[in-house]
Scaffold this motif. Structure first.
Motif, mmCIF file in Angstrom:
data_model
loop_
_atom_site.group_PDB
_atom_site.id
_atom_site.type_symbol
_atom_site.label_atom_id
_atom_site.label_comp_id
_atom_site.label_asym_id
_atom_site.label_seq_id
_atom_site.Cartn_x
_atom_site.Cartn_y
_atom_site.Cartn_z
ATOM 1 N N ILE A 70 0.836 -1.204 0.000
ATOM 2 C CA ILE A 70 0.000 0.000 0.000
ATOM 3 C C ILE A 70 0.874 1.258 0.000
ATOM 4 C CG2 ILE A 70 -1.642 1.317 1.400
ATOM 5 C CD1 ILE A 70 -2.920 -1.408 2.161
ATOM 6 N N LEU A 71 1.947 1.239 0.811
ATOM 7 C CA LEU A 71 2.851 2.399 0.835
ATOM 8 C C LEU A 71 3.468 2.592 -0.552
ATOM 9 C CD1 LEU A 71 4.797 2.081 4.241
ATOM 10 C CD2 LEU A 71 2.474 2.820 3.813
ATOM 11 N N GLU A 72 3.880 1.481 -1.165
ATOM 12 C CA GLU A 72 4.480 1.570 -2.508
ATOM 13 C C GLU A 72 3.493 2.151 -3.516
ATOM 14 O OE1 GLU A 72 7.423 -2.284 -2.150
ATOM 15 O OE2 GLU A 72 5.647 -2.440 -3.413
ATOM 16 N N ASP A 73 2.256 1.668 -3.441
ATOM 17 C CA ASP A 73 1.251 2.136 -4.401
ATOM 18 C C ASP A 73 0.986 3.630 -4.234
ATOM 19 O OD1 ASP A 73 1.008 -0.403 -5.394
ATOM 20 O OD2 ASP A 73 -0.763 -0.917 -4.205
ATOM 21 N N LEU A 74 0.878 4.076 -2.981
ATOM 22 C CA LEU A 74 0.622 5.504 -2.749
ATOM 23 C C LEU A 74 1.797 6.332 -3.252
ATOM 24 C CD1 LEU A 74 -0.938 5.377 0.829
ATOM 25 C CD2 LEU A 74 -2.123 6.001 -1.285
ATOM 26 N N ALA A 75 3.014 5.861 -2.945
ATOM 27 C CA ALA A 75 4.207 6.609 -3.369
ATOM 28 C C ALA A 75 4.268 6.655 -4.896
ATOM 29 C CB ALA A 75 5.462 5.965 -2.796
ATOM 30 N N TRP A 76 3.917 5.543 -5.536
ATOM 31 C CA TRP A 76 3.936 5.511 -7.006
ATOM 32 C C TRP A 76 2.960 6.537 -7.579
ATOM 33 C CZ3 TRP A 76 0.043 3.823 -10.535
ATOM 34 C CH2 TRP A 76 0.474 3.791 -11.873
ATOM 35 N N LEU A 77 1.780 6.635 -6.952
ATOM 36 C CA LEU A 77 0.782 7.580 -7.443
ATOM 37 C C LEU A 77 1.208 9.037 -7.218
ATOM 38 C CD1 LEU A 77 -2.435 5.796 -6.148
ATOM 39 C CD2 LEU A 77 -1.901 6.251 -8.548
ATOM 40 N N GLY A 78 2.187 9.241 -6.324
ATOM 41 C CA GLY A 78 2.597 10.609 -6.015
ATOM 42 C C GLY A 78 1.787 11.195 -4.874
ATOM 43 N N VAL A 340 -4.389 -0.674 -7.738
ATOM 44 C CA VAL A 340 -3.417 0.296 -8.247
ATOM 45 C C VAL A 340 -2.247 -0.412 -8.932
ATOM 46 C CG1 VAL A 340 -1.766 2.075 -7.528
ATOM 47 C CG2 VAL A 340 -4.073 2.041 -6.577
ATOM 48 N N ALA A 341 -1.775 -1.500 -8.310
ATOM 49 C CA ALA A 341 -0.629 -2.213 -8.879
ATOM 50 C C ALA A 341 -0.949 -2.764 -10.272
ATOM 51 C CB ALA A 341 -0.209 -3.345 -7.945
ATOM 52 N N ASP A 342 -2.229 -3.100 -10.530
ATOM 53 C CA ASP A 342 -2.608 -3.596 -11.861
ATOM 54 C C ASP A 342 -2.429 -2.500 -12.906
ATOM 55 O OD1 ASP A 342 -3.557 -5.902 -10.593
ATOM 56 O OD2 ASP A 342 -5.611 -5.146 -10.504
ATOM 57 N N PHE A 343 -2.801 -1.275 -12.522
ATOM 58 C CA PHE A 343 -2.696 -0.180 -13.490
ATOM 59 C C PHE A 343 -1.232 0.148 -13.762
ATOM 60 C CE2 PHE A 343 -6.997 0.159 -11.939
ATOM 61 C CZ PHE A 343 -7.697 0.347 -13.124
ATOM 62 N N GLU A 344 -0.420 0.008 -12.733
ATOM 63 C CA GLU A 344 1.019 0.242 -12.924
ATOM 64 C C GLU A 344 1.572 -0.813 -13.881
ATOM 65 O OE1 GLU A 344 3.393 -0.070 -9.388
ATOM 66 O OE2 GLU A 344 5.140 0.817 -10.373
ATOM 67 N N GLY A 347 0.883 -0.403 -17.466
ATOM 68 C CA GLY A 347 1.597 0.658 -18.174
ATOM 69 C C GLY A 347 0.920 2.012 -18.159
ATOM 70 N N TYR A 348 0.078 2.240 -17.150
ATOM 71 C CA TYR A 348 -0.516 3.574 -17.009
ATOM 72 C C TYR A 348 0.451 4.477 -16.240
ATOM 73 C CZ TYR A 348 -4.815 1.830 -18.931
ATOM 74 O OH TYR A 348 -5.729 1.301 -19.793
ATOM 75 N N LEU A 349 0.353 5.769 -16.509
ATOM 76 C CA LEU A 349 1.221 6.729 -15.828
ATOM 77 C C LEU A 349 0.515 7.200 -14.555
ATOM 78 C CD1 LEU A 349 2.200 8.842 -18.976
ATOM 79 C CD2 LEU A 349 3.390 6.863 -18.013
ATOM 80 N N PRO A 350 1.276 7.340 -13.469
ATOM 81 C CA PRO A 350 0.623 7.679 -12.195
ATOM 82 C C PRO A 350 -0.149 8.991 -12.241
ATOM 83 C CG PRO A 350 3.044 7.737 -12.002
ATOM 84 C CD PRO A 350 2.716 7.130 -13.333
ATOM 85 N N GLY A 351 0.408 9.992 -12.916
ATOM 86 C CA GLY A 351 -0.289 11.286 -12.981
ATOM 87 C C GLY A 351 -1.626 11.152 -13.705
ATOM 88 N N VAL A 352 -1.653 10.279 -14.714
ATOM 89 C CA VAL A 352 -2.887 10.076 -15.474
ATOM 90 C C VAL A 352 -3.918 9.349 -14.611
ATOM 91 C CG1 VAL A 352 -3.907 8.905 -17.465
ATOM 92 C CG2 VAL A 352 -1.689 10.065 -17.694
ATOM 93 N N LEU A 403 -9.863 6.378 -19.604
ATOM 94 C CA LEU A 403 -8.547 6.327 -18.945
ATOM 95 C C LEU A 403 -7.458 6.047 -19.981
ATOM 96 C CD1 LEU A 403 -6.607 6.123 -16.527
ATOM 97 C CD2 LEU A 403 -7.316 3.746 -16.244
ATOM 98 N N LEU A 404 -7.751 5.110 -20.883
ATOM 99 C CA LEU A 404 -6.775 4.760 -21.914
ATOM 100 C C LEU A 404 -6.517 5.964 -22.824
ATOM 101 C CD1 LEU A 404 -5.085 2.423 -23.025
ATOM 102 C CD2 LEU A 404 -6.999 1.812 -24.508
ATOM 103 N N ALA A 405 -7.588 6.685 -23.151
ATOM 104 C CA ALA A 405 -7.438 7.861 -24.015
ATOM 105 C C ALA A 405 -6.588 8.931 -23.317
ATOM 106 C CB ALA A 405 -8.814 8.418 -24.373
ATOM 107 N N PHE A 406 -6.800 9.115 -22.016
ATOM 108 C CA PHE A 406 -5.986 10.081 -21.255
ATOM 109 C C PHE A 406 -4.510 9.673 -21.300
ATOM 110 C CE2 PHE A 406 -8.970 12.089 -17.799
ATOM 111 C CZ PHE A 406 -9.816 12.534 -18.802
ATOM 112 N N ASN A 407 -4.292 8.373 -21.107
ATOM 113 C CA ASN A 407 -2.909 7.890 -21.037
ATOM 114 C C ASN A 407 -2.218 8.064 -22.394
ATOM 115 O OD1 ASN A 407 -1.407 6.552 -18.790
ATOM 116 N ND2 ASN A 407 -0.917 5.073 -20.384
ATOM 117 N N ALA A 408 -2.961 7.691 -23.461
ATOM 118 C CA ALA A 408 -2.398 7.800 -24.808
ATOM 119 C C ALA A 408 -2.087 9.261 -25.116
ATOM 120 C CB ALA A 408 -3.392 7.246 -25.820
#
Ligand code: GLU
Length: 577
Positions: A70-78, A340-344, A347-352, A403-408
């Motif tokens: 959970i800490l890793e996921d939050l840190a990844w998201l920023g 969250v880890a699935d989205f990482e 290949g989704y970007l954390p800011g997106v 979400l995919l459109a935002f990422n692209a």
């Protein structure tokens, strides 16, 4: 000077961080950051802090791994926290305890809870109950047969002295003597909600293992950690009456009463069909594939045939993450990203991801340059503007296409080549290191070629996959062969044969020089560029699509191009002969 805004995210470490939990954390973070900015801007605000607290009082279900995840996921998201478990991320230490209000794992706070249990016992506001599970079940049965909801209340003849004696030696729980006056909760999203006596019972505040229940620990910790704003999922709304009941009874040891924080319960996140978005959706996808494949024997070590059969039959059953992923891999089915880890990993970007989840229940209420609702923003924008006056009350639909459109859009239009290459390298190192190894010093070139075509860091591999395989692994697509090699006069194959000798002469073998050589060749043959581009693409990739020719050839390098063109000519001349 107004009061500081102190928010907290309080996950139970029983699994990965769900996307809904991430949204709650983001809203808590944004609320605190906004107050922090206003405080430091000299506008008289009291500042803001974001607390992370690990709620691990359910010892059987909590795990150290889940906490760390959970800490890793939050840190990844920023989503960075001010007070909470210390965690190193990107060269920064998150968390710590500068206010001295920790520790931030509830399992380490038992002494604190015990002091408050003693207080309630001494004041006659809590009492020990010795009912066995069978006795409780019988009480429930009686209530059911009398058509009333079962609510535990203190037995009329309760001997507090005798109970204190029995507590020394007998298993027991502590229950709160819940006040009976109506409780009004002012929710920042849902408005005023009144809970009346029929909602109340004397709920358990300390379990028989000595650990507090969630309700008790949350109230003590929110108070002692100075939390001013509780933001959480709507599934906790009914719990709030219990919490406010406790707050009305508890006192600090100097007699100060507990405060009632401000509450905001955010709506659920649902799938487009309205069902709740949950880990079950992964089981659903895998189950459908298992049924299609008519699986009868388990192909997975650690999952018995029986367990598989049961799970296939029972729509509600869930497999653990390990066997579920193994099964999905075996069945070649993609499980929907939920955590969250699935989205990482996808290949989704954390800011997106943060931008997208912020819109699940909030919007900035601003039009963009084209007069449409402004939807794309970064964490800084959110931190400056987030407030609950623009929060929605109904479930928010999780639109994966959007979400995919935002990422692209971010990869293709907002990042430059260097920024993309840096992100893609980090992602590949973690998830697909073989791609980096195979590309070697061609990596930057591959990144440049794929960025305009990539929607995620994972699917960025596809447009350059032809550069990751051996020459003899090329599979020629029938349609591409027909159209690119066989059709026309002269045929693509004939043009390819004429062009082949030029490959050795292009100097240097770089995208620009390659492009000009191909153009000059087309002119010399009096054909359009496409007439030579198509057979080249078939020869080099087996298909009719690839990055621009210069980049495609440049990425493969001269030798491989010569090799693949020769092989194509050889194979297709023979088959057409
Ligand atoms: N540990 C609780 C959960 O994960 C926290 C709920 C709350 O924010 O009060 O659901």
């Amino acid at each position: 000077m107004s009061q500081p805004v102190i928010t907290r995210f309080a996950p139970s470490p029983t699994g990965h961080l769900h996307i809904g939990g991430a949204r709650t954390a983001l809203f808590c973070w944004a609320l605190a950051r906004r107050a922090e900015r206003e405080g430091s801007g000299g506008s008289g605000g009291g500042g803001g802090r974001f607390v992370l607290r690990i709620e691990d009082t359910d010892q059987a279900r909590s795990s150290e791994d889940a906490s760390r995840g959970i800490l890793e996921d939050l840190a990844w998201l920023g989503i960075d926290w001010d007070d909470g478990p210390e965690f190193e991320a990107n060269g920064k230490t998150l968390g710590g305890d500068p206010r001295g209000v920790g520790p931030f794992r509830q399992a380490l706070r038992l002494d604190t809870y015990n002091r408050f249990f003693d207080q309630l016992l001494d004041r006659g506001l809590a009492y020990a109950a010795f009912d066995t599970p069978e006795e409780l079940a019988a009480m429930r049965e009686t209530a059911k047969s009398e058509k009333r909801t079962f609510r535990y209340t203190k037995p009329e003849k309760y001997d507090a002295g005798a109970a204190r004696e029995r507590m020394q030696s007998e298993p027991h729980v502590l229950r709160l003597a819940m006040p009976t006056d109506p409780i009004v909760v002012h929710d920042e999203i849902l408005g005023e909600i009144t809970f009346t006596q029929e909602h109340f019972d004397d709920f358990v505040i300390r379990k028989n293992d000595g650990f507090p229940t969630y309700h008790f620990a949350v109230v003590i910790d929110d108070e002692l950690m100075g939390v001013t704003h509780v933001v959480r999922g709507q599934e906790h709304l009914n719990n709030t009456s219990k919490h406010v009941g406790l707050q009305s009874l508890l006192k600090h040891h100097d007699g100060r009463p507990f405060r009632v924080p401000s509450y905001a319960h955010v709506p659920l996140i649902s799938n487009p069909d309205g069902s709740k978005m949950s880990k079950r959706d992964k089981d659903k996808a895998a189950r459908a594939a298992a049924k299609d494949a008519r699986l009868t024997a388990s192909p997975i070590a650690g999952l018995s045939d029986d367990a598989l059969a049961k799970w296939m039959k029972d729509k509600k059953a869930q497999l653990d993450t390990g066997p579920l992923s193994a099964l999905a891999e075996h069945l070649a089915v993609d499980l929907p990203a939920i955590e969250v880890a699935d989205f990482e990993a996808a290949g989704y970007l954390p800011g997106v991801v943060c931008n997208f989840i912020a819109l699940l229940g909030w919007n900035p209420g601003v039009k963009d340059a084209e007069g449409k609702d402004l939807e794309r923003f970064d964490m800084e924008y959110l931190a400056e503007r987030f407030a609950f006056d623009r929060a929605g009350t109904s479930a928010s639909k999780f639109d994966r296409e959007k979400l995919l459109a935002f990422n692209a859009d971010t990869i293709q239009h907002e990042l430059d080549d260097d920024a993309f290459a840096a992100l893609w390298r980090t992602w590949l190192e973690r998830f697909e290191p073989w791609v980096l190894e195979t590309l070697g010093d061609r990596f930057e070139r591959a990144a440049r070629a794929t960025r305009p075509r990539a929607r995620t860091l994972r699917d960025a591999i596809e447009p350059i996959r032809f550069a990751l395989i051996d020459d003899d692994q090329i599979v020629y697509d029938d349609k591409a062969v027909q159209k690119g090699l066989k059709k026309g006069e002269p045929s693509g194959l004939a043009l390819l044969e004429r062009f082949a000798p030029q490959l050795s002469a292009i100097e240097p073998f770089e995208p620009e020089t390659i492009e000009s050589a191909v153009k000059a060749f087309a002119e010399s043959q009096e054909v359009g560029l496409g007439k030579i581009a198509a057979p080249l693409r078939v020869a080099l990739t087996g298909t009719s699509v690839s990055p621009p020719l210069g980049e495609t050839l440049g990425l493969l390098g001269r030798e491989i191009c010569i090799e693949r063109v020769a092989r194509t000519i050889g194979e297709h001349t023979q088959t057409s002969a």
